[in-house]
Write a protein that holds these residues in place. Sequence first.
Motif, PDB file in Angstrom:
ATOM      1  N   ARG A   5       4.782   4.465   8.104  1.00  0.00           N
ATOM      2  CA  ARG A   5       3.847   3.870   9.060  1.00  0.00           C
ATOM      3  C   ARG A   5       3.442   4.889  10.123  1.00  0.00           C
ATOM      4  NH1 ARG A   5       7.348  -0.578   8.273  1.00  0.00           N
ATOM      5  NH2 ARG A   5       8.553  -0.057  10.121  1.00  0.00           N
ATOM      6  N   ARG A   6       4.380   5.726  10.510  1.00  0.00           N
ATOM      7  CA  ARG A   6       4.058   6.731  11.532  1.00  0.00           C
ATOM      8  C   ARG A   6       3.185   7.859  10.981  1.00  0.00           C
ATOM      9  NH1 ARG A   6       9.460   5.463  12.776  1.00  0.00           N
ATOM     10  NH2 ARG A   6      10.283   7.261  11.622  1.00  0.00           N
ATOM     11  N   ALA A   7       3.331   8.174   9.709  1.00  0.00           N
ATOM     12  CA  ALA A   7       2.651   9.341   9.141  1.00  0.00           C
ATOM     13  C   ALA A   7       1.323   9.020   8.476  1.00  0.00           C
ATOM     14  CB  ALA A   7       3.573  10.014   8.118  1.00  0.00           C
ATOM     15  N   VAL A   8       1.065   7.752   8.187  1.00  0.00           N
ATOM     16  CA  VAL A   8      -0.087   7.404   7.344  1.00  0.00           C
ATOM     17  C   VAL A   8      -1.418   7.730   8.025  1.00  0.00           C
ATOM     18  CG1 VAL A   8      -0.279   5.007   8.171  1.00  0.00           C
ATOM     19  CG2 VAL A   8      -0.986   5.586   5.826  1.00  0.00           C
ATOM     20  N   SER A   9      -2.379   8.130   7.211  1.00  0.00           N
ATOM     21  CA  SER A   9      -3.728   8.406   7.715  1.00  0.00           C
ATOM     22  C   SER A   9      -4.505   7.107   7.872  1.00  0.00           C
ATOM     23  CB  SER A   9      -4.471   9.333   6.740  1.00  0.00           C
ATOM     24  OG  SER A   9      -4.754   8.651   5.518  1.00  0.00           O
ATOM     25  N   GLY A  10      -5.680   7.204   8.466  1.00  0.00           N
ATOM     26  CA  GLY A  10      -6.546   6.043   8.597  1.00  0.00           C
ATOM     27  C   GLY A  10      -7.149   5.631   7.264  1.00  0.00           C
ATOM     28  N   ALA A  11      -7.758   4.450   7.251  1.00  0.00           N
ATOM     29  CA  ALA A  11      -8.303   3.903   6.012  1.00  0.00           C
ATOM     30  C   ALA A  11      -9.347   4.818   5.392  1.00  0.00           C
ATOM     31  CB  ALA A  11      -8.903   2.523   6.289  1.00  0.00           C
ATOM     32  N   GLU A  12     -10.190   5.418   6.211  1.00  0.00           N
ATOM     33  CA  GLU A  12     -11.279   6.226   5.666  1.00  0.00           C
ATOM     34  C   GLU A  12     -10.773   7.500   4.997  1.00  0.00           C
ATOM     35  OE1 GLU A  12     -15.859   7.404   6.802  1.00  0.00           O
ATOM     36  OE2 GLU A  12     -14.517   6.674   8.371  1.00  0.00           O
ATOM     37  N   PRO A  68      -3.029   0.332   8.402  1.00  0.00           N
ATOM     38  CA  PRO A  68      -1.893   1.020   7.784  1.00  0.00           C
ATOM     39  C   PRO A  68      -0.780   1.379   8.755  1.00  0.00           C
ATOM     40  CG  PRO A  68      -3.893   2.383   7.722  1.00  0.00           C
ATOM     41  CD  PRO A  68      -4.302   1.013   8.137  1.00  0.00           C
ATOM     42  N   LYS A  69      -1.112   1.819   9.956  1.00  0.00           N
ATOM     43  CA  LYS A  69      -0.057   2.159  10.915  1.00  0.00           C
ATOM     44  C   LYS A  69       0.599   0.921  11.510  1.00  0.00           C
ATOM     45  CE  LYS A  69      -1.343   6.807  12.425  1.00  0.00           C
ATOM     46  NZ  LYS A  69      -0.114   7.429  11.911  1.00  0.00           N
ATOM     47  N   ALA A  70      -0.166  -0.151  11.618  1.00  0.00           N
ATOM     48  CA  ALA A  70       0.382  -1.370  12.220  1.00  0.00           C
ATOM     49  C   ALA A  70       1.453  -1.993  11.338  1.00  0.00           C
ATOM     50  CB  ALA A  70      -0.744  -2.372  12.474  1.00  0.00           C
ATOM     51  N   ASN A  71       1.106  -2.249  10.086  1.00  0.00           N
ATOM     52  CA  ASN A  71       2.058  -2.968   9.221  1.00  0.00           C
ATOM     53  C   ASN A  71       1.856  -2.665   7.733  1.00  0.00           C
ATOM     54  OD1 ASN A  71      -0.347  -4.276   8.816  1.00  0.00           O
ATOM     55  ND2 ASN A  71       0.440  -6.341   9.156  1.00  0.00           N
ATOM     56  N   GLY A  72       1.266  -1.500   7.437  1.00  0.00           N
ATOM     57  CA  GLY A  72       1.100  -1.137   6.043  1.00  0.00           C
ATOM     58  C   GLY A  72      -0.155  -1.676   5.401  1.00  0.00           C
ATOM     59  N   MET A  73      -1.032  -2.309   6.162  1.00  0.00           N
ATOM     60  CA  MET A  73      -2.349  -2.781   5.692  1.00  0.00           C
ATOM     61  C   MET A  73      -2.222  -3.763   4.534  1.00  0.00           C
ATOM     62  SD  MET A  73      -5.637  -0.355   4.914  1.00  0.00           S
ATOM     63  CE  MET A  73      -7.286  -0.866   5.340  1.00  0.00           C
ATOM     64  N   PRO A  74      -1.594  -4.916   4.761  1.00  0.00           N
ATOM     65  CA  PRO A  74      -1.460  -5.894   3.676  1.00  0.00           C
ATOM     66  C   PRO A  74      -2.804  -6.513   3.303  1.00  0.00           C
ATOM     67  CG  PRO A  74      -0.809  -6.878   5.760  1.00  0.00           C
ATOM     68  CD  PRO A  74      -1.039  -5.412   6.027  1.00  0.00           C
ATOM     69  N   GLU A  75      -2.888  -7.003   2.075  1.00  0.00           N
ATOM     70  CA  GLU A  75      -4.060  -7.773   1.681  1.00  0.00           C
ATOM     71  C   GLU A  75      -3.985  -9.169   2.302  1.00  0.00           C
ATOM     72  OE1 GLU A  75      -4.236  -7.647  -2.556  1.00  0.00           O
ATOM     73  OE2 GLU A  75      -5.097  -5.639  -2.584  1.00  0.00           O
ATOM     74  N   LEU A  76      -5.137  -9.722   2.601  1.00  0.00           N
ATOM     75  CA  LEU A  76      -5.209 -10.980   3.332  1.00  0.00           C
ATOM     76  C   LEU A  76      -5.855 -12.062   2.470  1.00  0.00           C
ATOM     77  CD1 LEU A  76      -6.414  -9.449   6.738  1.00  0.00           C
ATOM     78  CD2 LEU A  76      -4.060  -9.913   6.011  1.00  0.00           C
ATOM     79  N   HIS A  77      -5.396 -12.141   1.216  1.00  0.00           N
ATOM     80  CA  HIS A  77      -5.978 -13.096   0.271  1.00  0.00           C
ATOM     81  C   HIS A  77      -5.922 -14.530   0.777  1.00  0.00           C
ATOM     82  CE1 HIS A  77      -5.443 -10.504  -3.623  1.00  0.00           C
ATOM     83  NE2 HIS A  77      -6.301  -9.987  -2.776  1.00  0.00           N
ATOM     84  N   LEU A 124       0.830  -1.199   0.000  1.00  0.00           N
ATOM     85  CA  LEU A 124       0.000   0.000   0.000  1.00  0.00           C
ATOM     86  C   LEU A 124       0.867   1.253   0.000  1.00  0.00           C
ATOM     87  CD1 LEU A 124      -2.767   1.294   0.045  1.00  0.00           C
ATOM     88  CD2 LEU A 124      -2.782   1.078   2.529  1.00  0.00           C
ATOM     89  N   PHE A 125       1.970   1.218   0.746  1.00  0.00           N
ATOM     90  CA  PHE A 125       2.860   2.374   0.763  1.00  0.00           C
ATOM     91  C   PHE A 125       3.502   2.624  -0.603  1.00  0.00           C
ATOM     92  CE2 PHE A 125       3.424   1.454   5.504  1.00  0.00           C
ATOM     93  CZ  PHE A 125       2.513   2.429   5.868  1.00  0.00           C
ATOM     94  N   SER A 126       3.609   1.577  -1.412  1.00  0.00           N
ATOM     95  CA  SER A 126       4.192   1.774  -2.733  1.00  0.00           C
ATOM     96  C   SER A 126       3.373   2.757  -3.562  1.00  0.00           C
ATOM     97  CB  SER A 126       4.356   0.440  -3.462  1.00  0.00           C
ATOM     98  OG  SER A 126       3.122  -0.035  -3.976  1.00  0.00           O
ATOM     99  N   ARG A 127       2.077   2.835  -3.306  1.00  0.00           N
ATOM    100  CA  ARG A 127       1.240   3.807  -4.027  1.00  0.00           C
ATOM    101  C   ARG A 127       1.735   5.228  -3.826  1.00  0.00           C
ATOM    102  NH1 ARG A 127      -4.348   4.782  -1.367  1.00  0.00           N
ATOM    103  NH2 ARG A 127      -2.907   5.938  -0.044  1.00  0.00           N
ATOM    104  N   ASP A 128       2.034   5.585  -2.572  1.00  0.00           N
ATOM    105  CA  ASP A 128       2.485   6.943  -2.300  1.00  0.00           C
ATOM    106  C   ASP A 128       3.909   7.162  -2.801  1.00  0.00           C
ATOM    107  OD1 ASP A 128       0.013   7.059  -1.143  1.00  0.00           O
ATOM    108  OD2 ASP A 128       0.691   7.676   0.842  1.00  0.00           O
ATOM    109  N   VAL A 129       4.725   6.106  -2.762  1.00  0.00           N
ATOM    110  CA  VAL A 129       6.074   6.199  -3.335  1.00  0.00           C
ATOM    111  C   VAL A 129       5.974   6.434  -4.845  1.00  0.00           C
ATOM    112  CG1 VAL A 129       8.204   4.915  -3.794  1.00  0.00           C
ATOM    113  CG2 VAL A 129       7.128   4.791  -1.537  1.00  0.00           C
TER     114      VAL A 129
END
Length: 612
Positions: free
Chosen positions: A592-599, A483-492, A130-135
């Motif tokens: 991880r420290r700077a990311v906003s919440g999912a909403e 997102p703050k915990a671990n970057g919000m991975p997908e859980l497929h 998910l962080f790759s999007r902002d990168v």
Amino acid sequence: MSAALNSVLADATARIIERSRPTRAAYLDRIAAATSDRPHRTDLGCANFAHGFAACEAHDKSDLRVSAKPNIAIVSAYNDMLSAHQPLEHFPDVIREAVRAAGGVAQFAGGVPAMCDGVTQGRAGMELSLFSRDVIAMSTAIGLSHDMFDGALLLGVCDKIVPGLVMGALTFGHLPIILVPAGPMTSGIPNKEKARVRQQFAEGKVSREQLLEVEAASYHGPGTCTFYGTANSNQMLMEIMGLHLPGASFVNPGTPMRDALTRAAAQRAVAISPLGSDPTPMAKVIDERAIVNGVVGLLATGGSTNHTLHLVAMAAAAGIKLTWDDFHDLSPVVPLLARVYPNGQADVNHFHAAGGMAFLIGTLLDAGLLHEDVETVAGPGLGRYRREPTLEGGELAWRDGPRASLDPDVLRPVSDPFSPDGGLRMLDGNLGRSVIKISAVKTQHLVIEAPARVFSCQEELAAAFKAGELHRDVVAVVRFQGPKANGMPELHKLTPPLGVLLDLGYQVALVTDGRMSGASGKVPAAIHVTPESAEGGPLARVQDGDIIRLDVDAGTLELLVDPAEFAARPLAPFDAHRSAKGTGRELFGVLRRAVSGAEAGATVFAPDFASV
């Protein structure tokens, strides 16, 4: 002729416009300040300018020196490890030639990273996804930052790549921008067979070698994966929002039509540049109406839940405040018109053959469920996207798209939908707010009440399943996945075991602050729960055996525990170091420290976008 705009759609758009008024005005002021009546490169110092064209061929160098011809940037997500982006290798050569023929110059401005959630699924690398999007957004901005360009072609396809490209490009909204896709791979084995073998593997009934054979027969060649996950939802969005050429989304790579569309995009970029015949800056294309059209497209096709994050973040980059409530408000009036795996058995090639985007956009326009009066890269009005590309004597042309679906098992008109609503709902309650996709969930599973079993990672759930501990009615709670915990991975990887339990007749649901994306299928899954557990959200107080009620019809997600007792519980401990090291995760601590919440889009840019 399009019908009068649906009143719910009109009201939702009006609310978004009003809510966004300060930030949208500030964004447009920035775009106006960046707009010039002459190429920005004319303001470069001689040494700066010489650096910018030093490696060009002689004729391109001459054209750039006199600044008489538009210079089109190419930003690409090419790599040859990922099937979706491998076809992009030769696009720059095609584009350069086409741009020259149209009277311009094209330069490769930069590359952006492109990682694959399919490869990293269940691995530590997924925590960077998910962080790759902002990168990617930042990388796009760096590529366009040289003041050498009059427009850009963005080459990308998959999950985080397209939203990142759009977010970065919107900061250069004074330039015209066209998204150029690579297209889906040809169809492999039926999706139903793939899903069946995956569940058999989860039950230990087939070997890893047998599973690999099936997966390789599904993901078998160049192009996007053919199921309707985030990658193909991206392509739908870019077309319905007017950033693709009409009909460009789902043409297979390596075909004459794909090459013709790439050449046409290059030529169109010249035409809509400030030095062209039809200047069309990106900020004019992406407005509140285009964003609403994107939401409608997502709902009408049963698209990826990831876009409850990405559309919010893309809108914010244009100064537009989109909320989950907007998705919720629009869902009841937007019918489900497509059945593409995991919401059906067809793939995107079948969808395209059944009438594809031309039919989808046409039937939605006829029902007043899209804004027709928008700007697009193809010209004014979304009605242009009722047409589909064809080759006539080897030359690209557009013809009227089908007025009737060619396969009603895959694609239907608004008058005969698969479901009366879009299948994407918001849930609210004492466990927080969340998103649920129900387009593939059977009616009997829309209300689940069962004891919780709590996990802190998907590996714990997999182990409990193998041990037979979940063969009962259960609501699986997987927390510390935000997102703050671990970057919000997908859980497929949770889909097959939970699907097995559902097929055995148990009442089963998933509740998580992580993501499921296009893998959201037949198991009811309340995802993106916010506030997330790592920030002290309610999921951090849930205990094994607590009764959870998930009620889609009521729109609620509730823990049936005495409120005073629940509030008095201590928060479950969160190990912040678990995702801090290895596989490059050390470099992402600041995100991880700077990311906003999912909403708010789960983006590190949220404060900046909100204050522009």
